[in-house]
Design a protein around this motif. Structure first.
Motif, PDB file in Angstrom:
ATOM      1  N   PRO A 102       0.821  -1.216   0.000  1.00 42.97           N
ATOM      2  CA  PRO A 102       0.000   0.000   0.000  1.00 42.97           C
ATOM      3  C   PRO A 102       0.850   1.260   0.000  1.00 42.97           C
ATOM      4  CG  PRO A 102      -0.007  -1.015   2.172  1.00 42.97           C
ATOM      5  CD  PRO A 102       0.676  -1.984   1.251  1.00 42.97           C
ATOM      6  N   GLN A 103       0.278   2.313  -0.524  1.00 43.76           N
ATOM      7  CA  GLN A 103       0.950   3.624  -0.507  1.00 43.76           C
ATOM      8  C   GLN A 103       0.634   4.288   0.835  1.00 43.76           C
ATOM      9  OE1 GLN A 103       0.964   5.455  -4.752  1.00 43.76           O
ATOM     10  NE2 GLN A 103      -0.880   4.185  -4.657  1.00 43.76           N
ATOM     11  N   ASP A 104       1.202   3.708   1.865  1.00 49.88           N
ATOM     12  CA  ASP A 104       0.912   4.076   3.245  1.00 49.88           C
ATOM     13  C   ASP A 104       2.237   4.052   4.002  1.00 49.88           C
ATOM     14  OD1 ASP A 104       0.146   4.246   5.901  1.00 49.88           O
ATOM     15  OD2 ASP A 104      -1.488   2.795   5.736  1.00 49.88           O
ATOM     16  N   LYS A 105       2.654   5.198   4.515  1.00 53.49           N
ATOM     17  CA  LYS A 105       3.952   5.281   5.198  1.00 53.49           C
ATOM     18  C   LYS A 105       4.012   4.399   6.439  1.00 53.49           C
ATOM     19  CE  LYS A 105       5.450   9.881   3.691  1.00 53.49           C
ATOM     20  NZ  LYS A 105       5.859  11.240   4.149  1.00 53.49           N
ATOM     21  N   CYS A 109      -3.759  -0.827 -14.671  1.00 50.69           N
ATOM     22  CA  CYS A 109      -4.438  -0.708 -13.377  1.00 50.69           C
ATOM     23  C   CYS A 109      -3.464  -1.032 -12.239  1.00 50.69           C
ATOM     24  CB  CYS A 109      -5.629  -1.659 -13.309  1.00 50.69           C
ATOM     25  SG  CYS A 109      -6.974  -1.208 -14.419  1.00 50.69           S
ATOM     26  N   THR A 110      -3.702  -0.419 -11.083  1.00 54.11           N
ATOM     27  CA  THR A 110      -2.900  -0.675  -9.892  1.00 54.11           C
ATOM     28  C   THR A 110      -3.831  -0.982  -8.732  1.00 54.11           C
ATOM     29  OG1 THR A 110      -2.822   1.711  -9.439  1.00 54.11           O
ATOM     30  CG2 THR A 110      -0.957   0.758 -10.615  1.00 54.11           C
ATOM     31  N   SER A 114      -3.987  -2.848   4.430  1.00 54.52           N
ATOM     32  CA  SER A 114      -3.049  -2.307   5.406  1.00 54.52           C
ATOM     33  C   SER A 114      -3.420  -2.815   6.798  1.00 54.52           C
ATOM     34  CB  SER A 114      -3.077  -0.774   5.389  1.00 54.52           C
ATOM     35  OG  SER A 114      -4.310  -0.300   5.927  1.00 54.52           O
ATOM     36  N   PRO A 115      -2.448  -2.927   7.700  1.00 52.78           N
ATOM     37  CA  PRO A 115      -2.750  -3.444   9.047  1.00 52.78           C
ATOM     38  C   PRO A 115      -3.619  -2.505   9.866  1.00 52.78           C
ATOM     39  CG  PRO A 115      -0.483  -2.671   8.920  1.00 52.78           C
ATOM     40  CD  PRO A 115      -1.012  -2.648   7.523  1.00 52.78           C
ATOM     41  N   ALA A 174      -9.239   6.189  -3.320  1.00 52.30           N
ATOM     42  CA  ALA A 174      -8.308   6.281  -2.204  1.00 52.30           C
ATOM     43  C   ALA A 174      -8.578   5.132  -1.228  1.00 52.30           C
ATOM     44  CB  ALA A 174      -8.441   7.630  -1.514  1.00 52.30           C
ATOM     45  N   GLY A 175      -7.825   5.086  -0.140  1.00 49.18           N
ATOM     46  CA  GLY A 175      -7.920   3.962   0.783  1.00 49.18           C
ATOM     47  C   GLY A 175      -9.256   3.858   1.488  1.00 49.18           C
TER      48      GLY A 175
END
Length: 264
Positions: A68-71, A92-93, A98-99, A138-139
């Motif tokens: 994921p695009q999640d820091k 597509c992506t 995410s946890p 978005a997420g």
């Protein structure tokens, strides 16, 4: 003849049904599982803990199962799960979950997903949807069955889109979009209900009439939301054929986030 091109790089630990086709230069990681009849085009990357069902058609140049695009993500074994009979067009992506949420990004069955669509972490997509080119989620977005997203639709994180809803091209969603509603704009505003889509899906005239009444209560009669909900609740007695449609709308509105509200 082998269904896997000799230039494809497939980890020995990956689990592919013998009927899966894989195009040239595609890379498939060790935790990927692909069901019978699915085809994967050229130059795709399938990685992460990704499970793909039967009879999907995945075109060239897709990235499925990347982190994921999640820091905050720190390598946890989150998942991407894709159902059966989906069409996924070029570029597509789809990211894994995410946890911090449900740890899975999930796509149902029979979806038609066009080019350049992005599904961020923890999105849930139902069945029989259509995402036109460049739709971006978005997420943590939830998209229910039979939704149609117009090209270049952008959906803010944590937004929910109800069943049979539809967005026009270039719509920007900051709020939840109730079932059946058609919206347009930046930010999106309700324009009508998806009456033609409902007729094509076999809704009876009585059910369509009930949807019209829900639209009138929510958007035409200048009612406060609580008053609109009470009027919608009464539709079940007048139109018992539409009881399931009314229940779906009431359930959606009952879960509305006070911070986001609904598109009105």
């Amino acid at each position: 003849m082998s269904l896997i091109h000799p230039t494809a790089l497939i980890d020995p630990a990956a689990e592919l049904d013998s009927s899966v086709g894989v195009g040239p230069y595609t890379v498939i990681g060790p935790h990927v599982k692909i069901g019978a009849g699915t085809t994967v085009g050229a130059h795709c990357v399938l990685e992460g803990h990704t499970t793909i069902g039967r009879d999907n058609r995945i075109f060239q140049f897709n990235s499925l199962g990347a982190i994921p695009q999640d820091k905050k993500y720190a390598g946890e074994p989150c998942e991407l799960v894709i159902g059966d009979r989906n069409t996924i067009r070029e570029f597509c992506t789809f990211n894994i979950g995410s946890p911090g949420d449900r740890a899975v990004t999930k796509v149902g069955n029979d979806n038609w997903i066009m080019a350049y669509v992005h599904l961020a972490h923890d999105c849930l997509v139902g069945n029989n949807t259509i995402f036109a080119n460049n739709s971006q989620l978005a997420g943590h977005v939830v998209v229910d069955d039979w939704v149609i997203l117009g090209g270049f639709t952008v959906v803010h994180q944590f937004v929910r889109i109800g069943a049979h809803a539809m967005t026009a091209m270039c719509s920007l969603l900051f709020a939840d979009l109730p079932p059946f509603v058609m919206c347009q704009g930046q930010p999106a505003q309700a324009r009508s209900m998806n009456f033609e889509g409902l007729r094509r899906r076999g809704f009876s005239p009585e059910r369509v009439s009930a949807v019209k009444a829900m639209h009138k209560a929510l958007y035409r009669d200048d009612l406060k939301l609580d008053d609109a909900i009470e009027r919608i609740r009464g539709l079940t007695e007048r139109t018992p054929e539409a009881a399931s449609d009314v229940a779906m709308m009431l359930d959606f509105l009952g879960q509305m986030s006070p911070q986001r509200g609904i598109v009105r």
